[in-house]
Design an enzyme around this catalytic site. Structure first.
Site, short mmCIF file in Angstrom:
data_model
loop_
_atom_site.label_atom_id
_atom_site.label_comp_id
_atom_site.label_asym_id
_atom_site.label_seq_id
_atom_site.Cartn_x
_atom_site.Cartn_y
_atom_site.Cartn_z
N SER A 13 3.60 23.19 11.09
CA SER A 13 3.53 24.29 12.07
C SER A 13 2.19 25.03 11.95
O SER A 13 1.65 25.50 12.96
CB SER A 13 4.72 25.25 11.91
OG SER A 13 4.68 25.93 10.69
N ASN A 14 1.64 25.10 10.75
CA ASN A 14 0.30 25.71 10.62
C ASN A 14 -0.77 24.85 11.27
O ASN A 14 -1.67 25.36 11.93
CB ASN A 14 -0.05 25.96 9.15
CG ASN A 14 0.53 27.26 8.64
OD1 ASN A 14 0.04 28.33 8.96
ND2 ASN A 14 1.61 27.15 7.88
N LEU A 85 0.53 18.72 -0.22
CA LEU A 85 1.11 18.96 -1.54
C LEU A 85 0.50 18.17 -2.69
O LEU A 85 0.88 18.38 -3.84
CB LEU A 85 2.64 18.73 -1.48
CG LEU A 85 3.35 19.60 -0.44
CD1 LEU A 85 4.85 19.36 -0.49
CD2 LEU A 85 3.05 21.07 -0.63
N LEU A 87 -2.56 17.05 -5.32
CA LEU A 87 -3.81 17.56 -5.89
C LEU A 87 -4.99 16.82 -5.27
O LEU A 87 -4.93 15.61 -5.06
CB LEU A 87 -3.79 17.33 -7.40
CG LEU A 87 -4.81 18.09 -8.23
CD1 LEU A 87 -4.57 19.60 -8.16
CD2 LEU A 87 -4.75 17.62 -9.69
N ASN A 100 -7.41 26.00 1.23
CA ASN A 100 -5.96 25.82 1.21
C ASN A 100 -5.29 27.14 1.55
O ASN A 100 -5.83 28.20 1.28
CB ASN A 100 -5.53 25.40 -0.20
CG ASN A 100 -4.01 25.25 -0.34
OD1 ASN A 100 -3.36 24.63 0.50
ND2 ASN A 100 -3.44 25.83 -1.39
N HIS A 102 -1.85 29.23 0.61
CA HIS A 102 -0.72 29.26 -0.32
C HIS A 102 0.22 30.39 0.11
O HIS A 102 -0.24 31.50 0.41
CB HIS A 102 -1.22 29.49 -1.74
CG HIS A 102 -0.13 29.34 -2.74
ND1 HIS A 102 0.35 28.11 -3.14
CD2 HIS A 102 0.62 30.27 -3.38
CE1 HIS A 102 1.35 28.30 -4.00
NE2 HIS A 102 1.53 29.58 -4.16
#
Ligand code: GAR
Length: 188
Positions: A13-14, A85, A87, A100, A102
């Site tokens: 959605s972002n 998700l 690294l 990113n 968070h």
């Protein structure tokens, strides 16, 4: 012309909200949405938005330069992690600016395994009075890069993790595209 690549593992959605923010910008192109999950809903959203997609495996991501080479070939200026998700490997960190989002106020509630609903669950269990969002540069450790932007929301005593998630998502939709916009083009 600025070019961004979005990495997402889930609903997206972002990613969609960022794409909508930049609709009509002639100086910004979303080159591609990258995902580590072939069935992630973000890929469906990308198709509807007419954005190129690329799915990669763990092997490709960590033990080859295939993703790096693809990003280099398309001259990407900025990589945006929007619910991604895994690294980020060293070869990408060395070659690109990566940011990113968070869903909490880092340095609280960050680190390996702290993502999505788990973050909001922990915030409620610890009876926090507020939560929020953090946009930060990405380095080789989970959620430890330099903070660019934070926004806060109150957490009420009877809020469930879902309630907190809803408030945090609203902040994400409101601010994440603007932070990206400012990074690329400055305040305007
Ligand atoms: C977002 O809330 C984002 O902050 C979070 O995942 C969600 C993705 O939602 N990211 C992390 O937890 C990273 N550690 P979306 O797929 O609907 O954009």
């Amino acid at each position: 012309m600025k070019k961004i690549a979005i990495f997402a593992s889930g609903s997206g959605s972002n990613a969609e909200n960022i794409a909508r923010h930049f609709t009509g910008y002639e100086n910004l192109n979303i080159e591609c949405i990258y995902s580590n999950k072939a069935d992630a809903y973000v890929l469906e959203r990308a198709r509807k938005l007419n954005i190129l997609t690329h799915v990669f495996s763990r092997e490709e991501f960590y033990n080859s330069d295939s993703v790096l080479n693809r990003l280099k070939a398309s001259n990407v200026d900025l990589i945006v992690l929007a619910g991604f998700l895994w690294l980020i490997p060293q070869n990408l960190i060395e070659n690109f600016t990566i940011i990113n989002i968070h869903p909490a106020l880092l340095p609280k509630y960050g680190g390996k395994g702290m993502y999505g609903a788990r973050v909001h669950q922990a915030v409620v269990e610890n009876r926090e009075k507020e939560s929020g969002i953090t946009v930060h540069f990405v380095n080789e450790k989970y959620d430890e890069g330099q903070i660019i932007f934070q926004a806060r929301c109150p957490v009420a005593e009877n809020d469930t993790p879902d309630d907190v998630a809803r408030k945090v998502h609203e902040l994400e939709y409101q601010y994440f595209p603007k932070v990206i916009d400012e990074l690329l083009f400055g305040k305007h």
